[in-house]
Design a protein around this motif. Structure first.
Motif, PDB file in Angstrom:
ATOM      1  N   LEU A 119      57.881  80.866  75.754  1.00 56.45           N
ATOM      2  CA  LEU A 119      57.804  81.585  74.828  1.00 56.45           C
ATOM      3  C   LEU A 119      56.333  82.332  74.235  1.00 56.45           C
ATOM      4  CD1 LEU A 119      59.448  83.186  72.654  1.00 56.45           C
ATOM      5  CD2 LEU A 119      59.154  81.032  70.912  1.00 56.45           C
ATOM      6  N   SER A 120      55.288  81.223  74.669  1.00 53.26           N
ATOM      7  CA  SER A 120      54.087  81.434  74.552  1.00 53.26           C
ATOM      8  C   SER A 120      53.583  82.843  75.714  1.00 53.26           C
ATOM      9  CB  SER A 120      52.824  80.344  74.419  1.00 53.26           C
ATOM     10  OG  SER A 120      52.735  80.212  76.051  1.00 53.26           O
ATOM     11  N   PHE A 121      54.020  82.283  76.681  1.00 46.72           N
ATOM     12  CA  PHE A 121      54.003  83.021  77.447  1.00 46.72           C
ATOM     13  C   PHE A 121      55.071  84.323  78.195  1.00 46.72           C
ATOM     14  CE2 PHE A 121      53.180  79.876  80.056  1.00 46.72           C
ATOM     15  CZ  PHE A 121      52.012  79.951  80.959  1.00 46.72           C
ATOM     16  N   ILE A 122      55.596  84.534  77.185  1.00 42.32           N
ATOM     17  CA  ILE A 122      56.265  86.210  76.940  1.00 42.32           C
ATOM     18  C   ILE A 122      55.863  86.698  76.087  1.00 42.32           C
ATOM     19  CG2 ILE A 122      58.312  86.596  76.218  1.00 42.32           C
ATOM     20  CD1 ILE A 122      59.701  84.072  76.972  1.00 42.32           C
ATOM     21  N   VAL A 123      55.093  86.036  74.811  1.00 45.96           N
ATOM     22  CA  VAL A 123      55.023  86.421  74.146  1.00 45.96           C
ATOM     23  C   VAL A 123      53.434  87.527  74.376  1.00 45.96           C
ATOM     24  CG1 VAL A 123      53.564  86.680  72.071  1.00 45.96           C
ATOM     25  CG2 VAL A 123      55.193  86.347  71.822  1.00 45.96           C
ATOM     26  N   LEU A 124      53.016  86.420  75.326  1.00 47.85           N
ATOM     27  CA  LEU A 124      51.772  87.101  76.180  1.00 47.85           C
ATOM     28  C   LEU A 124      51.876  88.354  77.223  1.00 47.85           C
ATOM     29  CD1 LEU A 124      49.252  84.065  76.635  1.00 47.85           C
ATOM     30  CD2 LEU A 124      49.097  85.438  75.347  1.00 47.85           C
ATOM     31  N   ARG A 125      52.984  88.289  77.936  1.00 47.96           N
ATOM     32  CA  ARG A 125      53.360  89.455  77.984  1.00 47.96           C
ATOM     33  C   ARG A 125      52.976  90.555  77.680  1.00 47.96           C
ATOM     34  NH1 ARG A 125      52.565  89.468  83.864  1.00 47.96           N
ATOM     35  NH2 ARG A 125      53.419  87.246  85.024  1.00 47.96           N
ATOM     36  N   MET A 126      54.043  90.347  76.996  1.00 53.69           N
ATOM     37  CA  MET A 126      54.590  91.762  75.693  1.00 53.69           C
ATOM     38  C   MET A 126      52.670  92.114  75.256  1.00 53.69           C
ATOM     39  SD  MET A 126      57.641  90.990  74.167  1.00 53.69           S
ATOM     40  CE  MET A 126      57.200  90.075  72.639  1.00 53.69           C
ATOM     41  N   ARG A 127      51.995  91.713  74.638  1.00 55.70           N
ATOM     42  CA  ARG A 127      50.702  91.535  74.408  1.00 55.70           C
ATOM     43  C   ARG A 127      49.676  91.921  75.514  1.00 55.70           C
ATOM     44  NH1 ARG A 127      45.912  89.575  73.323  1.00 55.70           N
ATOM     45  NH2 ARG A 127      44.841  90.370  71.325  1.00 55.70           N
ATOM     46  N   ASN A 128      50.174  91.946  76.935  1.00 54.44           N
ATOM     47  CA  ASN A 128      49.239  91.864  77.581  1.00 54.44           C
ATOM     48  C   ASN A 128      48.884  94.354  77.632  1.00 54.44           C
ATOM     49  OD1 ASN A 128      47.093  92.251  80.576  1.00 54.44           O
ATOM     50  ND2 ASN A 128      48.919  92.335  81.023  1.00 54.44           N
ATOM     51  N   GLU A 129      49.278  94.690  77.242  1.00 57.03           N
ATOM     52  CA  GLU A 129      49.761  96.249  76.843  1.00 57.03           C
ATOM     53  C   GLU A 129      48.372  96.429  76.207  1.00 57.03           C
ATOM     54  OE1 GLU A 129      50.521  98.870  78.529  1.00 57.03           O
ATOM     55  OE2 GLU A 129      51.544  96.884  79.807  1.00 57.03           O
ATOM     56  N   LYS A 130      48.357  95.676  74.800  1.00 63.13           N
ATOM     57  CA  LYS A 130      46.878  95.840  73.778  1.00 63.13           C
ATOM     58  C   LYS A 130      46.366  95.116  74.056  1.00 63.13           C
ATOM     59  CE  LYS A 130      45.576  94.363  68.964  1.00 63.13           C
ATOM     60  NZ  LYS A 130      44.386  93.764  70.118  1.00 63.13           N
ATOM     61  N   ALA A 131      46.083  94.106  75.171  1.00 66.94           N
ATOM     62  CA  ALA A 131      44.542  93.944  76.082  1.00 66.94           C
ATOM     63  C   ALA A 131      43.961  94.952  76.541  1.00 66.94           C
ATOM     64  CB  ALA A 131      44.597  92.356  76.635  1.00 66.94           C
ATOM     65  N   LYS A 132      44.189  95.585  77.693  1.00 66.18           N
ATOM     66  CA  LYS A 132      44.369  96.976  78.424  1.00 66.18           C
ATOM     67  C   LYS A 132      43.692  97.725  77.366  1.00 66.18           C
ATOM     68  CE  LYS A 132      47.746  96.551  82.184  1.00 66.18           C
ATOM     69  NZ  LYS A 132      48.710  97.267  82.423  1.00 66.18           N
ATOM     70  N   GLN A 133      43.943  98.214  76.360  1.00 60.33           N
ATOM     71  CA  GLN A 133      42.571  98.758  75.443  1.00 60.33           C
ATOM     72  C   GLN A 133      41.376  98.172  75.411  1.00 60.33           C
ATOM     73  OE1 GLN A 133      45.458  99.600  71.737  1.00 60.33           O
ATOM     74  NE2 GLN A 133      46.588 100.362  73.201  1.00 60.33           N
ATOM     75  N   THR A 134      41.571  97.355  75.079  1.00 63.27           N
ATOM     76  CA  THR A 134      40.049  96.129  75.165  1.00 63.27           C
ATOM     77  C   THR A 134      39.672  95.336  76.544  1.00 63.27           C
ATOM     78  OG1 THR A 134      40.869  94.325  75.478  1.00 63.27           O
ATOM     79  CG2 THR A 134      40.551  95.332  72.775  1.00 63.27           C
ATOM     80  N   GLN A 135      39.747  96.255  77.697  1.00 62.89           N
ATOM     81  CA  GLN A 135      39.030  96.351  79.084  1.00 62.89           C
ATOM     82  C   GLN A 135      37.625  96.928  78.764  1.00 62.89           C
ATOM     83  OE1 GLN A 135      41.103  98.203  81.651  1.00 62.89           O
ATOM     84  NE2 GLN A 135      40.963  97.105  83.752  1.00 62.89           N
ATOM     85  N   PRO A 136      36.990  95.681  79.783  1.00 63.87           N
ATOM     86  CA  PRO A 136      35.953  96.573  80.316  1.00 63.87           C
ATOM     87  C   PRO A 136      35.410  97.254  80.317  1.00 63.87           C
ATOM     88  CG  PRO A 136      36.325  93.928  80.846  1.00 63.87           C
ATOM     89  CD  PRO A 136      37.977  94.725  80.545  1.00 63.87           C
ATOM     90  N   SER A 137      34.253  97.902  80.501  1.00 61.27           N
ATOM     91  CA  SER A 137      34.219  99.614  80.507  1.00 61.27           C
ATOM     92  C   SER A 137      32.669  99.898  81.196  1.00 61.27           C
ATOM     93  CB  SER A 137      33.505 100.219  79.449  1.00 61.27           C
ATOM     94  OG  SER A 137      33.880 101.621  79.947  1.00 61.27           O
ATOM     95  N   ILE A 138      32.188 100.117  82.019  1.00 59.98           N
ATOM     96  CA  ILE A 138      31.552 101.571  83.063  1.00 59.98           C
ATOM     97  C   ILE A 138      30.428 102.471  82.308  1.00 59.98           C
ATOM     98  CG2 ILE A 138      30.060 102.321  84.718  1.00 59.98           C
ATOM     99  CD1 ILE A 138      32.413 101.546  86.343  1.00 59.98           C
ATOM    100  N   VAL A 139      29.391 101.030  81.040  1.00 61.61           N
ATOM    101  CA  VAL A 139      28.540 101.796  80.309  1.00 61.61           C
ATOM    102  C   VAL A 139      27.217 102.677  81.247  1.00 61.61           C
ATOM    103  CG1 VAL A 139      29.145 100.448  78.480  1.00 61.61           C
ATOM    104  CG2 VAL A 139      27.507  99.895  79.744  1.00 61.61           C
ATOM    105  N   GLU A 140      26.659 102.013  82.545  1.00 64.26           N
ATOM    106  CA  GLU A 140      25.765 102.542  82.886  1.00 64.26           C
ATOM    107  C   GLU A 140      25.822 102.483  84.901  1.00 64.26           C
ATOM    108  OE1 GLU A 140      21.027 102.282  83.162  1.00 64.26           O
ATOM    109  OE2 GLU A 140      22.247 100.642  81.467  1.00 64.26           O
ATOM    110  N   ILE A 141      25.719 103.456  85.230  1.00 59.47           N
ATOM    111  CA  ILE A 141      25.353 103.650  86.279  1.00 59.47           C
ATOM    112  C   ILE A 141      24.419 103.739  86.921  1.00 59.47           C
ATOM    113  CG2 ILE A 141      25.545 105.277  88.770  1.00 59.47           C
ATOM    114  CD1 ILE A 141      27.540 106.428  87.268  1.00 59.47           C
ATOM    115  N   LEU A 142      23.598 102.052  87.701  1.00 56.85           N
ATOM    116  CA  LEU A 142      22.155 102.158  87.745  1.00 56.85           C
ATOM    117  C   LEU A 142      22.053 102.821  89.640  1.00 56.85           C
ATOM    118  CD1 LEU A 142      22.716  98.298  87.556  1.00 56.85           C
ATOM    119  CD2 LEU A 142      21.584  99.206  86.334  1.00 56.85           C
TER     120      LEU A 142
END
Length: 154
Positions: A119-142
Protein backbone atom coordinates in the motif's frame (compact mmCIF):
# COMPACT_ATOMS: atom_id res chain seq x y z
CA UNK A 1 19.92 24.92 -0.25
CA UNK A 2 22.18 22.07 -1.25
CA UNK A 3 24.31 22.71 -4.35
CA UNK A 4 26.15 20.37 -6.66
CA UNK A 5 28.09 20.90 -9.87
CA UNK A 6 26.99 18.98 -12.95
CA UNK A 7 27.36 18.80 -16.70
CA UNK A 8 24.31 18.90 -18.97
CA UNK A 9 24.03 15.78 -21.12
CA UNK A 10 20.84 16.56 -23.02
CA UNK A 11 17.81 18.86 -22.92
CA UNK A 12 14.13 17.98 -23.23
CA UNK A 13 11.81 20.98 -23.18
CA UNK A 14 11.95 22.70 -19.80
CA UNK A 15 14.13 19.94 -18.33
CA UNK A 16 17.76 18.93 -18.67
CA UNK A 17 19.49 15.65 -17.94
CA UNK A 18 22.66 16.28 -15.96
CA UNK A 19 25.52 14.14 -14.79
CA UNK A 20 26.65 15.11 -11.31
CA UNK A 21 30.36 15.83 -11.24
CA UNK A 22 32.63 14.88 -8.34
CA UNK A 23 32.85 17.93 -6.13
CA UNK A 24 35.92 19.79 -5.03
CA UNK A 25 38.03 18.16 -2.31
CA UNK A 26 36.16 17.57 0.92
CA UNK A 27 38.90 16.14 3.11
CA UNK A 28 38.25 12.52 2.21
CA UNK A 29 40.89 12.42 -0.51
CA UNK A 30 43.77 10.02 -0.25
CA UNK A 31 46.69 10.38 -2.69
CA UNK A 32 46.92 6.60 -3.12
CA UNK A 33 43.28 5.48 -3.27
CA UNK A 34 41.53 8.64 -4.50
CA UNK A 35 38.24 10.08 -3.33
CA UNK A 36 36.63 8.02 -0.58
CA UNK A 37 33.27 9.79 -0.98
CA UNK A 38 33.02 8.81 -4.64
CA UNK A 39 34.09 5.23 -3.84
CA UNK A 40 31.41 4.92 -1.17
CA UNK A 41 28.81 6.39 -3.52
CA UNK A 42 29.72 3.86 -6.21
CA UNK A 43 29.54 1.03 -3.68
CA UNK A 44 26.06 1.87 -2.42
CA UNK A 45 24.69 3.90 -5.32
CA UNK A 46 22.49 2.63 -8.10
CA UNK A 47 23.34 2.56 -11.79
CA UNK A 48 21.63 5.84 -12.70
CA UNK A 49 24.31 8.28 -13.77
CA UNK A 50 22.22 11.19 -15.00
CA UNK A 51 19.29 12.98 -13.40
CA UNK A 52 16.44 15.09 -14.71
CA UNK A 53 16.37 18.65 -13.36
CA UNK A 54 14.44 21.81 -14.16
CA UNK A 55 16.24 24.01 -16.66
CA UNK A 56 14.93 27.59 -16.20
CA UNK A 57 18.22 29.09 -17.44
CA UNK A 58 18.06 27.16 -20.74
CA UNK A 59 21.43 25.48 -20.32
CA UNK A 60 22.66 23.58 -23.37
CA UNK A 61 24.32 20.17 -23.67
CA UNK A 62 27.93 20.12 -22.39
CA UNK A 63 27.37 23.24 -20.24
CA UNK A 64 28.69 23.07 -16.69
CA UNK A 65 25.96 24.08 -14.26
CA UNK A 66 25.20 24.41 -10.57
CA UNK A 67 22.15 22.42 -9.46
CA UNK A 68 20.27 23.23 -6.25
CA UNK A 69 17.69 21.45 -4.12
CA UNK A 70 16.02 22.79 -0.98
CA UNK A 71 17.15 21.19 2.28
CA UNK A 72 13.54 20.66 3.35
CA UNK A 73 12.64 18.96 0.07
CA UNK A 74 15.52 16.54 0.47
CA UNK A 75 14.57 15.69 4.05
CA UNK A 76 10.89 15.35 3.17
CA UNK A 77 11.65 13.02 0.27
CA UNK A 78 13.83 10.84 2.50
CA UNK A 79 11.09 10.61 5.15
CA UNK A 80 8.50 9.67 2.57
CA UNK A 81 10.76 7.18 0.76
CA UNK A 82 12.03 5.38 3.87
CA UNK A 83 9.83 6.27 6.84
CA UNK A 84 6.40 5.94 5.23
CA UNK A 85 6.86 2.35 3.91
CA UNK A 86 8.33 1.30 7.27
CA UNK A 87 5.42 2.89 9.15
CA UNK A 88 2.80 1.15 6.98
CA UNK A 89 4.66 -2.16 7.26
CA UNK A 90 4.59 -1.95 11.08
CA UNK A 91 0.98 -0.72 11.21
CA UNK A 92 -0.07 -3.50 8.84
CA UNK A 93 1.63 -6.12 11.00
CA UNK A 94 0.03 -4.77 14.20
CA UNK A 95 -3.41 -4.51 12.61
CA UNK A 96 -3.12 -7.96 11.08
CA UNK A 97 -2.15 -9.44 14.43
CA UNK A 98 -5.01 -7.62 16.21
CA UNK A 99 -7.64 -8.87 13.75
CA UNK A 100 -6.38 -12.45 13.61
CA UNK A 101 -7.83 -15.49 15.30
CA UNK A 102 -5.52 -16.64 18.10
CA UNK A 103 -4.13 -19.62 16.17
CA UNK A 104 -3.28 -17.59 13.04
CA UNK A 105 -1.95 -14.32 14.45
CA UNK A 106 1.56 -14.77 13.03
CA UNK A 107 0.21 -15.44 9.54
CA UNK A 108 -2.16 -12.48 9.71
CA UNK A 109 0.62 -10.28 11.06
CA UNK A 110 2.86 -11.22 8.13
CA UNK A 111 0.02 -10.72 5.65
CA UNK A 112 -0.80 -7.32 7.19
CA UNK A 113 2.85 -6.27 6.95
CA UNK A 114 3.02 -7.21 3.27
CA UNK A 115 -0.27 -5.43 2.50
CA UNK A 116 0.90 -2.31 4.37
CA UNK A 117 4.20 -2.31 2.52
CA UNK A 118 2.51 -2.72 -0.88
CA UNK A 119 0.00 0.00 0.00
CA UNK A 120 2.89 2.36 0.71
CA UNK A 121 4.19 1.85 -2.83
CA UNK A 122 0.77 2.70 -4.27
CA UNK A 123 0.59 5.89 -2.18
CA UNK A 124 4.17 6.84 -3.14
CA UNK A 125 3.37 6.36 -6.84
CA UNK A 126 0.38 8.68 -6.54
CA UNK A 127 2.50 11.19 -4.60
CA UNK A 128 5.17 11.10 -7.32
CA UNK A 129 3.40 13.91 -9.23
CA UNK A 130 3.77 16.25 -6.25
CA UNK A 131 7.43 15.29 -5.92
CA UNK A 132 8.09 16.53 -9.47
CA UNK A 133 7.20 20.06 -8.29
CA UNK A 134 10.09 19.97 -5.80
CA UNK A 135 12.57 18.74 -8.38
CA UNK A 136 16.16 20.04 -8.32
CA UNK A 137 16.81 23.00 -10.57
CA UNK A 138 19.72 24.56 -12.46
CA UNK A 139 20.51 27.84 -10.69
CA UNK A 140 23.71 28.90 -12.45
CA UNK A 141 25.53 28.20 -15.70
CA UNK A 142 29.26 28.01 -15.01
CA UNK A 143 31.77 29.24 -17.58
CA UNK A 144 33.12 26.31 -19.62
CA UNK A 145 36.64 27.57 -18.92
CA UNK A 146 36.24 26.53 -15.27
CA UNK A 147 37.35 22.96 -14.82
CA UNK A 148 35.34 21.20 -12.17
CA UNK A 149 37.77 19.86 -9.62
CA UNK A 150 37.80 16.26 -8.58
CA UNK A 151 40.08 14.20 -6.40
CA UNK A 152 42.08 12.80 -9.30
CA UNK A 153 43.39 16.27 -10.17
CA UNK A 154 45.76 16.35 -7.16
Amino acid sequence: MIFSEAQVERCEGEFAWVKIRPHSPCGNCDPKTGCKSVAITRLFGHAQQSYQVKNPLHAKPNDYVKVAVNDGDLLGTAVWAYGFPLLLLILGAVLGSALAPVALDELYSLLGAVIGFLLSFIVLRMRNEKAKQTQPSIVEILPNAIKLKNCSSH
